[in-house]
Design a protein around this motif. Structure first.
Motif, short mmCIF file in Angstrom:
data_model
loop_
_atom_site.label_atom_id
_atom_site.label_comp_id
_atom_site.label_asym_id
_atom_site.label_seq_id
_atom_site.Cartn_x
_atom_site.Cartn_y
_atom_site.Cartn_z
N GLU A 97 -49.55 77.71 36.60
CA GLU A 97 -48.69 78.18 37.68
C GLU A 97 -47.43 78.85 37.14
N LYS A 98 -46.77 78.19 36.19
CA LYS A 98 -45.51 78.71 35.63
C LYS A 98 -45.67 78.83 34.11
N VAL A 99 -45.44 80.02 33.60
CA VAL A 99 -45.65 80.29 32.17
C VAL A 99 -44.38 80.84 31.54
N ALA A 100 -44.06 80.32 30.37
CA ALA A 100 -42.97 80.85 29.54
C ALA A 100 -43.59 81.36 28.25
N LEU A 101 -43.63 82.68 28.09
CA LEU A 101 -44.13 83.28 26.85
C LEU A 101 -43.01 83.26 25.82
N VAL A 102 -43.32 82.75 24.64
CA VAL A 102 -42.30 82.56 23.61
C VAL A 102 -42.58 83.50 22.44
N LEU A 103 -41.61 84.36 22.13
CA LEU A 103 -41.77 85.38 21.10
C LEU A 103 -40.72 85.20 20.02
N GLY A 104 -41.15 85.35 18.74
CA GLY A 104 -40.24 85.13 17.62
C GLY A 104 -39.75 86.40 16.97
N SER A 105 -38.98 86.23 15.92
CA SER A 105 -38.29 87.33 15.27
C SER A 105 -39.25 88.31 14.62
N GLU A 106 -38.71 89.50 14.29
CA GLU A 106 -39.50 90.60 13.78
C GLU A 106 -40.12 90.29 12.42
N GLY A 107 -39.47 89.44 11.63
CA GLY A 107 -39.95 89.17 10.29
C GLY A 107 -40.93 88.02 10.21
N HIS A 108 -40.39 86.80 10.22
CA HIS A 108 -41.25 85.62 10.03
C HIS A 108 -41.76 85.01 11.32
#
Length: 267
Positions: free
Chosen positions: A215-226
């Motif tokens: 129902e509720k989603v939080a997409l988690v994205l990290g830094s450009e490098g690691h």
């Protein structure tokens, strides 16, 4: 109605808000100290004003005065009219879009305010490139996400380059900075979100499977490098990947966000 001032001296102190725009460190200090941000180009200026941000001033070549006359009619901020060559001297680059505006920042909203009624959100950890941040905002807005949350070290969404790439999406997409980096993801889980970390970890499943039925989603994205920190990767409820051709393991974070938003929006 805006007050018009024709300026011929690039050292005129009234142009301080627009000086040396290529110097990122100087701009960060100046904009934070004076509580301002810059919008570049007709569309972005219109969207900033429509978003409720108060202009401090405008800087534009003569040919743009008439084009933006309806916006200028709604503000009593000064409009500095300059030759395009002078604008380049002041800003440090060719202002090919012809118009700039300096606007007042607003206080960041509380986390609960940003999350009220939200079903799909983006959570960014330490993404420091302004172009990537702007592109992620644009993808989220286009694909019907409700909010963006940023870790303390993420780039400023209101930096000129981020605003430009986002095409003004930063003015309409609710966002704020997370007050607590360490327990940020568990706090989102406690608010009913399934946190889905985009990662290459061994236990990651395909994104479509990870978000299905949630129902509720939080997409988690990290830094450009690691990528994501080990703390956030392990704290997430689920870990997910975007399936790719053999031999290619990842996309640029901005491109990955567009794909991930599309898949999540279709859940």
């Amino acid at each position: 109605m805006a007050e018009f001032h024709r300026i011929t001296d690039p050292a005129d102190p009234r142009l301080a808000d627009y000086r040396d725009l290529r110097d990122v460190q100087l701009r960060k200090h100046l904009e934070a100290t004076h509580g301002l941000f810059l919008a570049e180009g007709e569309k972005v200026i219109r969207r900033a004003v429509a978003g409720g941000f108060t202009p401090r001033s405008f800087l534009m070549a003569p040919r743009w005065v008439e084009t933006l006359s309806d916006v200028l009619a709604t503000s009593d901020a000064p409009c500095y009219v300059v030759a395009e060559q002078l604008a380049e001297q002041v800003t440090g680059f060719h202002v090919h879009r012809g118009a700039l505006a300096s606007l007042e920042r607003q206080p960041l909203p509380a986390l609960d305010t940003v999350l009220a009624g939200a079903r799909s959100i983006l959570v960014l950890e330490d993404i420091v490139d302004h172009t990537n941040v702007g592109a992620i905002f644009r993808s989220g807005a286009a694909l019907d996400f409700d909010a963006v949350l940023l870790s303390p070290r993420c780039a400023d969404p209101f930096y000129r380059r981020a605003i430009k790439v986002a095409m003004g999406a930063v003015f309409t997409m609710p966002w704020t900075r997370l007050p607590d980096w360490y327990d940020a993801l568990p706090q989102l889980t406690s608010r009913g979100f399934t946190t889905v970390a985009m990662t290459l970890s061994a236990d990651a499943t395909e994104l479509e499977e990870a978000v299905a039925g949630q129902e509720k989603v939080a997409l988690v994205l990290g830094s450009e490098g690691h990528g994501l920190s080990s703390r956030w990767e392990q704290a997430a409820d689920r870990r997910a990947i975007i399936p790719m051709r053999e031999g290619i393991d990842s996309l640029n974070v901005a491109a990955a966000s567009a794909v991930a938003c599309y898949v999540t929006a279709r859940r």
